[in-house]
Design an enzyme around this catalytic site. Sequence first.
Site, PDB file in Angstrom:
ATOM      1  N   LYS A 118       0.554  -1.066  -0.214  1.00  0.00           N
ATOM      2  CA  LYS A 118       0.166   0.401   0.203  1.00  0.00           C
ATOM      3  C   LYS A 118       0.977   0.837   0.169  1.00  0.00           C
ATOM      4  O   LYS A 118       0.518   2.302  -0.456  1.00  0.00           O
ATOM      5  CB  LYS A 118      -1.070   0.416   1.252  1.00  0.00           C
ATOM      6  CG  LYS A 118      -1.583   1.327   1.213  1.00  0.00           C
ATOM      7  CD  LYS A 118      -2.747   1.351   0.187  1.00  0.00           C
ATOM      8  CE  LYS A 118      -3.228   2.468  -0.134  1.00  0.00           C
ATOM      9  NZ  LYS A 118      -4.527   2.477   0.902  1.00  0.00           N
ATOM     10  N   LYS A 173       0.156  11.982   4.956  1.00  0.00           N
ATOM     11  CA  LYS A 173       0.445  10.877   6.468  1.00  0.00           C
ATOM     12  C   LYS A 173       0.840   9.225   5.461  1.00  0.00           C
ATOM     13  O   LYS A 173       1.956   8.776   5.927  1.00  0.00           O
ATOM     14  CB  LYS A 173      -0.329  10.308   7.312  1.00  0.00           C
ATOM     15  CG  LYS A 173      -0.854   9.899   8.076  1.00  0.00           C
ATOM     16  CD  LYS A 173      -1.463   8.257   8.767  1.00  0.00           C
ATOM     17  CE  LYS A 173      -2.685   7.836   7.209  1.00  0.00           C
ATOM     18  NZ  LYS A 173      -3.376   6.519   6.823  1.00  0.00           N
TER      19      LYS A 173
END
Lengths: 309, 309, 309, 309
Positions: free
Chosen positions: B174, B242
Amino acid sequence: MTTIGFIGLGVMGAPMAANLVAAGYDVVGFNRSPAKVEALVAAGGRGAGSVAEAVVGADVVITVLPDSPDVEEVVLGDDGVLANAEPGALLIDMSTIRPDVARRLAEAGAERDGGGVRVLDAPVSGGEQGAIDGVLSVMVGGEAADFDAARPVFDVVGGTVVHVGPAGAGQTVKAANQLIVAGTLELVSESLVFLDAHGVDLESAVRVLSGGLAGSAVLEKKAPGMLARDFTPGFRVDLHHKDLGIAAAAAREAGVATPVGALVASLLGSLRAQGHGSLDHTALLLQTELLSGRRRPEAEGGSKGEKAD
Amino acid sequence: MTTIGFIGLGVMGAPMAANLVAAGYDVVGFNRSPAKVEALVAAGGRGAGSVAEAVVGADVVITVLPDSPDVEEVVLGDDGVLANAEPGALLIDMSTIRPDVARRLAEAGAERDGGGVRVLDAPVSGGEQGAIDGVLSVMVGGEAADFDAARPVFDVVGGTVVHVGPAGAGQTVKAANQLIVAGTLELVSESLVFLDAHGVDLESAVRVLSGGLAGSAVLEKKAPGMLARDFTPGFRVDLHHKDLGIAAAAAREAGVATPVGALVASLLGSLRAQGHGSLDHTALLLQTELLSGRRRPEAEGGSKGEKAD
Amino acid sequence: MTTIGFIGLGVMGAPMAANLVAAGYDVVGFNRSPAKVEALVAAGGRGAGSVAEAVVGADVVITVLPDSPDVEEVVLGDDGVLANAEPGALLIDMSTIRPDVARRLAEAGAERDGGGVRVLDAPVSGGEQGAIDGVLSVMVGGEAADFDAARPVFDVVGGTVVHVGPAGAGQTVKAANQLIVAGTLELVSESLVFLDAHGVDLESAVRVLSGGLAGSAVLEKKAPGMLARDFTPGFRVDLHHKDLGIAAAAAREAGVATPVGALVASLLGSLRAQGHGSLDHTALLLQTELLSGRRRPEAEGGSKGEKAD
Amino acid sequence: MTTIGFIGLGVMGAPMAANLVAAGYDVVGFNRSPAKVEALVAAGGRGAGSVAEAVVGADVVITVLPDSPDVEEVVLGDDGVLANAEPGALLIDMSTIRPDVARRLAEAGAERDGGGVRVLDAPVSGGEQGAIDGVLSVMVGGEAADFDAARPVFDVVGGTVVHVGPAGAGQTVKAANQLIVAGTLELVSESLVFLDAHGVDLESAVRVLSGGLAGSAVLEKKAPGMLARDFTPGFRVDLHHKDLGIAAAAAREAGVATPVGALVASLLGSLRAQGHGSLDHTALLLQTELLSGRRRPEAEGGSKGEKAD
């Protein structure tokens, strides 16, 4: 039957010309190396011994050449396309060249003594496989009427054919295309080395990345070769480097900030400087490996494309 | 009937839970804001007033939360998932968090007093629309047997579901996904501003770029919103920022060179620093415009997403 | 006579301690490897067999250690500096560590049971030669009164000594220092390879570049070693890589865009990943050569620092 | 007495010419705007109404012009320097232009009909203040004998004068100089914004940074103006942008990887695209502030240089 003079029978030009023959066009091909011409003749086309011979009598002239100077010489040269083309003929330059040169060709065609030649810039994307399959993406600049006239020809070689604006616009879009492709190759390279370093199975990763928002034609069509370490071109680093030079100049001219584009161009130039200019542009993977200490140049003999150097 | 405790009913979690309900699962949902729970109940699910209530009695627990600390609190906290889960239950964390935290959760699950909990990290890609359509890309880390057990659940929410390696591997993939997505958004932004500056029609350009090697899910799914200047999230800059922090840390840890990834992360961080953290990540376009002198911050009121700030 | 407990007698610490001895201070040194302690004793200092022994009875304690965890252990550990320091003692940490750790040390000192310890963060720049010559640049964070008290000590080791702000500020300035130094080394490397490729005499070029606006301490002090291909540290790539990690985290925390800093950090990390972590940071030159195809890794044996790997 | 024809009396040329007058040379100046010529006459020089008038009878001709085309026109143009210079005269071009143009000028001088003109390329660094103080850094390309002949003239305007190689080498070194200067300005900008965001006193920081390995002429001479937010040129962004274009082309030509140089050039180009081309190049600070969300363009009216836009 429409006669097409086809100049430039290289990796891209040869399958495009063959597809035009198969579609019923009368294709007269010319290439510097005669072997390529013979291959076209074997496929049902006709051969020409010079640019002039390919151009005289043609309704449409297509050029697929490596770089701006080649196109300038073939089109504007003493016994070149404009010197020999029939009045009203349509010249479609499908090479990737500088937008300003494309604009100059269009002007030269329009102003030609003895009757104008209509000129389109129509560079393509999609690679050798796309050319073989006749599904190239064709980005066309020029007059709308000329685009309409050329449409049947484009439909033979292309899957996505779009008129993007006036003369030069096709080349501008192609420059953007090359920026995106090089950048995506670099992103995929960085990601593959990153995943490999973390012990992730790369084939699985490519499969799942392809299914989400990270999916791309690069991932689908190029990642398998990268995983197999096959860097046989395909599209050579040298040519992509040339194209990014065009993009950089056009961005500078327009005052557009392309910080990532600039860095990617620097990295691709570096790949070339390291002697990998003849490899496929997917060889950006090699450079990321080198920069990550995961590959030593001396070990390169093992990858497929290197043999082709 | 399999009971699923579902914690986190936000932009992504809500449609995923609804699809599981529609597929016949008994879904017990919990979310901090009760309105989201009521929406699930209206869709046929059951509501829980606490993490514990959602977890007790569940065969499968799914968490879809914003960041590593949220997951740590919900899973490892005093009255959290591990404190309440049935022995042998399957915990599927579909949040995007740090790979090392994912590994820690898996260990904590395995070592739990009173019977282990099997843990998978299974972050997704594909956006809100992908979640609604049940075609997300799901990248799964953990034991193969646990992956097989979870497969029916994954097939409801995902279109591409791949087991990529041991615990943490899903999060690593991811991270790579987020690097590629952010980079592609930046490349597309630079290209659109470049083309606009050269007077090219952008819709035509996007169409033809999509058909060749520059084609990508970003170009297909995100470019239309960019051209319409609609920056309503979607996926917020804050969250992507983030995620790139996770990718940067993981690349640093593995000693992998990601020069373009590093630059892209810097540019996305800059977008956030300029106060655009609540916009969709496609707002990278705004920054390229700003850097190219083609947009003044004060004019931003006109774009859709800004209203959402 | 002021007694100084000096912990950490490495490349930087040893000459600093020796200069303090020469200036008349009573210096009690401790280092993990006893050979370094013996060298200090030979220079007129006293030796300690433990941190505690160096700290008990000292008016001032100086620490010069590699990284944040080292300082935390030595200062906060069970039998560390704070456990043994005299009430009212002054602790000067001259290591390069994370600003937040520096702030934590200051708080721990202030709150210590049995009487506070005053803490300054005072990292230095100027390299081994600057330490030997006592002309270091010292960037000091902490209370102004404590800075004044420490001033005589600073004046022995430093040429430029500045109080830059409250606790942690010294480390923040040092982070900026390291960003500038790494960036300048990279700029000089790129320039030297560029000039070499164009056949320019590099010594002449360095001389004339030093005289204008391109002039810098890097060019003056580091370029000669680069031209001689002597990469013996000096300051190791590993340590500079660590420092840029601190800078990146602090920039991210503050939401400051440092695109060039991010790229430079990526390139320095790459140098380390290639196995050059033990070379002097001037080895950035090697990487530019590699990226420019002007040097093959296998040829590296010839440069001086590599032997030290 | 040596007669010097001096063409180009701008920010740099005017004080250089004045210093030559003060040193006893017979200086005949020409500039497009007559006001500049009058100023030279007031300082004791002589004025010319055309290039030809400045050149006829001169032992030495000095040109200080903005860009390559200006120099080509003045030197090679119909009634330009070569058309009018005395046989054996020395032409010193102190402009910053493309190395290949410099080489072409040298060839044209050597091959001139009616007796050769000796040509040196001798660009300078050090800024307006350096020109006023006569302490410029002068990087000279050309024949060693010609350099020796020009030495007395160079010593009047320069502090560091170095012969770096054959024709064009001076310009190549100047290109590297401009790369380093722009990069250092960017590094200092990123650092100042970083430190400001962390609440560090900037004047103290600049002082201590200047004393260590981060020290540079940029920090010493340019940081005070940056802190005062005075962006009055000095050296305009437009000109530096032009120079980095020269450096990029020369790096590309030589196949040298300058990733940081490429990014810095992109950022400086962006500054120009935002309409700050007329500010001093220290305005890179503005861009870092903008990218860090610490400044809004509408607030720019307050800084000094903006008035000059």
